[in-house]
Write an enzyme that holds these catalytic residues in place. Sequence first.
Site, PDB file in Angstrom:
ATOM      1  CB  CYS A 177      -1.030   4.790 -10.487  1.00  0.00           C
ATOM      2  SG  CYS A 177      -1.255   6.366  -9.673  1.00  0.00           S
ATOM      3  NE  ARG A 213       0.289  -1.070  -9.434  1.00  0.00           N
ATOM      4  CZ  ARG A 213       0.132  -0.019  -8.634  1.00  0.00           C
ATOM      5  NH1 ARG A 213      -0.606   0.993  -9.018  1.00  0.00           N
ATOM      6  NH2 ARG A 213       0.713   0.013  -7.455  1.00  0.00           N
ATOM      7  N   PRO A 214      -0.425  -7.343 -11.560  1.00  0.00           N
ATOM      8  CG  PRO A 214       0.975  -9.145 -12.048  1.00  0.00           C
ATOM      9  CD  PRO A 214       0.873  -7.656 -12.159  1.00  0.00           C
ATOM     10  CB  ILE A 215      -3.606  -9.454  -7.232  1.00  0.00           C
ATOM     11  CG1 ILE A 215      -4.764  -9.971  -8.106  1.00  0.00           C
ATOM     12  CG2 ILE A 215      -3.674  -7.960  -7.101  1.00  0.00           C
ATOM     13  CD1 ILE A 215      -6.122  -9.780  -7.470  1.00  0.00           C
ATOM     14  CG  ASP A 216       0.788 -13.367  -9.965  1.00  0.00           C
ATOM     15  OD1 ASP A 216       0.820 -12.119  -9.879  1.00  0.00           O
ATOM     16  OD2 ASP A 216       1.784 -14.045 -10.257  1.00  0.00           O
ATOM     17  CE  LYS A 252      -0.147   6.483  -2.599  1.00  0.00           C
ATOM     18  NZ  LYS A 252      -1.069   5.672  -3.360  1.00  0.00           N
ATOM     19  NE  ARG A 277      -1.906  -2.901  -6.865  1.00  0.00           N
ATOM     20  CZ  ARG A 277      -1.994  -3.943  -7.661  1.00  0.00           C
ATOM     21  NH1 ARG A 277      -2.875  -3.970  -8.631  1.00  0.00           N
ATOM     22  NH2 ARG A 277      -1.202  -4.955  -7.511  1.00  0.00           N
ATOM     23  CG  ASP A 300       6.113   4.928  -5.326  1.00  0.00           C
ATOM     24  OD1 ASP A 300       5.739   4.484  -6.415  1.00  0.00           O
ATOM     25  OD2 ASP A 300       5.546   4.659  -4.251  1.00  0.00           O
TER      26      ASP A 300
HETATM   27  C1  UD1 Z   1       5.012  -0.772  -5.253  1.00  0.00           C
HETATM   28  C2  UD1 Z   1       6.386  -0.504  -4.699  1.00  0.00           C
HETATM   29  C3  UD1 Z   1       6.212   0.143  -3.379  1.00  0.00           C
HETATM   30  C4  UD1 Z   1       5.367   1.372  -3.585  1.00  0.00           C
HETATM   31  C5  UD1 Z   1       4.023   1.044  -4.261  1.00  0.00           C
HETATM   32  C6  UD1 Z   1       3.176   2.249  -4.547  1.00  0.00           C
HETATM   33  C7  UD1 Z   1       8.351  -1.907  -5.049  1.00  0.00           C
HETATM   34  C8  UD1 Z   1       8.942  -3.253  -4.937  1.00  0.00           C
HETATM   35  N1  UD1 Z   1       7.092  -1.772  -4.610  1.00  0.00           N
HETATM   36  O1  UD1 Z   1       4.314  -1.566  -4.328  1.00  0.00           O
HETATM   37  O2  UD1 Z   1       7.457   0.448  -2.814  1.00  0.00           O
HETATM   38  O3  UD1 Z   1       5.144   1.974  -2.368  1.00  0.00           O
HETATM   39  O4  UD1 Z   1       4.302   0.390  -5.460  1.00  0.00           O
HETATM   40  O5  UD1 Z   1       3.532   2.856  -5.742  1.00  0.00           O
HETATM   41  O6  UD1 Z   1       8.978  -0.978  -5.516  1.00  0.00           O
HETATM   42  N2  UD1 Z   1       3.653  -8.215  -8.742  1.00  0.00           N
HETATM   43  C9  UD1 Z   1       3.211  -9.369  -9.334  1.00  0.00           C
HETATM   44  N3  UD1 Z   1       2.226 -10.083  -8.708  1.00  0.00           N
HETATM   45  C10 UD1 Z   1       1.688  -9.693  -7.529  1.00  0.00           C
HETATM   46  C11 UD1 Z   1       2.137  -8.495  -6.928  1.00  0.00           C
HETATM   47  C12 UD1 Z   1       3.126  -7.772  -7.566  1.00  0.00           C
HETATM   48  O7  UD1 Z   1       3.681  -9.752 -10.396  1.00  0.00           O
HETATM   49  O8  UD1 Z   1       0.796 -10.392  -7.002  1.00  0.00           O
HETATM   50  C13 UD1 Z   1       4.692  -7.408  -9.424  1.00  0.00           C
HETATM   51  C14 UD1 Z   1       4.163  -6.047  -9.837  1.00  0.00           C
HETATM   52  O9  UD1 Z   1       3.521  -6.083 -11.079  1.00  0.00           O
HETATM   53  C15 UD1 Z   1       5.418  -5.230  -9.869  1.00  0.00           C
HETATM   54  C16 UD1 Z   1       6.238  -5.832  -8.717  1.00  0.00           C
HETATM   55  O10 UD1 Z   1       5.718  -7.139  -8.491  1.00  0.00           O
HETATM   56  O11 UD1 Z   1       6.112  -5.433 -11.072  1.00  0.00           O
HETATM   57  C17 UD1 Z   1       6.169  -5.012  -7.451  1.00  0.00           C
HETATM   58  O12 UD1 Z   1       4.866  -5.009  -6.986  1.00  0.00           O
HETATM   59  P1  UD1 Z   1       4.477  -4.690  -5.498  1.00  0.00           P
HETATM   60  O13 UD1 Z   1       5.680  -4.511  -4.633  1.00  0.00           O
HETATM   61  O14 UD1 Z   1       3.408  -5.594  -5.069  1.00  0.00           O
HETATM   62  O15 UD1 Z   1       3.820  -3.338  -5.769  1.00  0.00           O
HETATM   63  P2  UD1 Z   1       3.097  -2.522  -4.780  1.00  0.00           P
HETATM   64  O16 UD1 Z   1       2.722  -3.209  -3.545  1.00  0.00           O
HETATM   65  O17 UD1 Z   1       2.046  -1.879  -5.578  1.00  0.00           O
END
Ligand code: UD1
Length: 449
Positions: free
Chosen positions: A146, A151-154, A52, A122, A336
Amino acid sequence: EIPLRLVGSEMCIRDRINCECKSFYKRGNDMSKLLIQGGKKLSGSFDVPAAKTAYLPILAASVLSEEKVVLHNYPGFADTENMCNILSSIGVKIERQDDCLIVDPTSLFSWSIESELASQVRSSIFMLGALLAKERKAKVAYPGGCEIGVRPIDIHLSGFRKMGVKVEEKHGYIYCDASSIHSAFLTLDFPSVGATESLMMAACLCDGETRILNAAKEPEIVDLQNFLNAMGAEVHGAGSSEIVIYGVKKLHGCEYDPIKDRIIAGTYMIATAMCGGDVLINGVKSANLQALIDKLDKTACLIDVKNDKIRVTRGDCRLGCLGKIETSVYPGLPTDLQAQLLALATISEGTSIIVENVFESRFKHVPELIKMGADVHVCDRVAVVRGCNALYGASVCGMELRGTASLVLAGLVAEGYTTVSGVKHVDRGYNKIETDLALLGADVKRIDD
Ligand code: UD1
């Protein structure tokens, strides 16, 4: 007649129509439950479906192409279906032929993703990078997914801004004007998987050389690079912390087979360790699961690895203690798999300490496991798990994808019957978990309430 650009309520109606038309798999309703009779050993072999987390960014990246893209081994998870609905809503034609998806972005007519669709998944956030690269404009509602933390996108947005994209956040939408987009050297504050993928997509049609430093190194990033390059992009270095993208003028169609799902593979490896038995997992490189293999090695399971096959065997001896485990970025232990390993720790020897370093709210399965007799104490990002002799069947409810999977695993070893509700969460990332597990000898059925 399809108007060139759809906005507001017109778009909402079209979205709803598309949602109804494009549901490739009929699923149970939200009230479905899984009924599990615990105590069966697992045996047999399992062919792992496509990942996925590879398929979702690849689906988004297909809009970058000027021609049709053929994707093999479509896994049909709820999340990938939702992503297909998002693509359909902006005019991308999607056709299913056997296990292939034919994605035709030539009729793309919009750069706007409405909130009803974006909130379902997401990865709707990936549409920003893809659309602003292709259309030089994008409007995407805040993503769903989820609830495992803020889960910010900054990091995505600050990368776009450094590339000259004007980003505005208002009324629940992110607006991007990429008319002055340019290449840039980007250093990520954290090696976010999602942000690395967004920026790879944004950069590949942008003149010049973009570098992403402190990039995520997950295997799915390498897969996205391979897919982009199969369409004619020039992306190098994925799998290391520095990715270089040389912009090209346009991308062409391709056929691509995304990598297999290491998290599903890991879930069923853990299930075998918990239930006992002998299971062969086919299709995943063991190197992609080394952190899990190292942990399971400590628990008296036998793990035998050959090419892309992993065999897990456990006899009648009790599972050894996991000790301390911490989630981290690749090649560390994936967040995960934390919930599933926590379920395993509840029945293994001694006391295990589980530290969740990636997401701040990822122990929602714990109160449900306690209902089944588990001995777990959570403080902040740390769970202390004292292994008990047995879990007992109960009625439990999953709150998010991997947490719900962990309750299913607990049900497989619990005495008596367990019902797991919240099945819609597990459907996001497993295509009929009950069928997979039943094939391996477990007693799991989906029932409608
Ligand atoms: C994460 C997992 C990924 C998994 C996916 C689905 C990690 C590093 N990443 O990916 O392996 O496949 O979940 O469950 O384990 N963050 C920020 N700002 C941002 C983006 C992220 O602060 O713009 C923080 C998130 O809040 C989190 C961390 O960075 O604490 C990891 O986020 P990210 O790797 O982006 O998460 P996913 O891509 O969702």
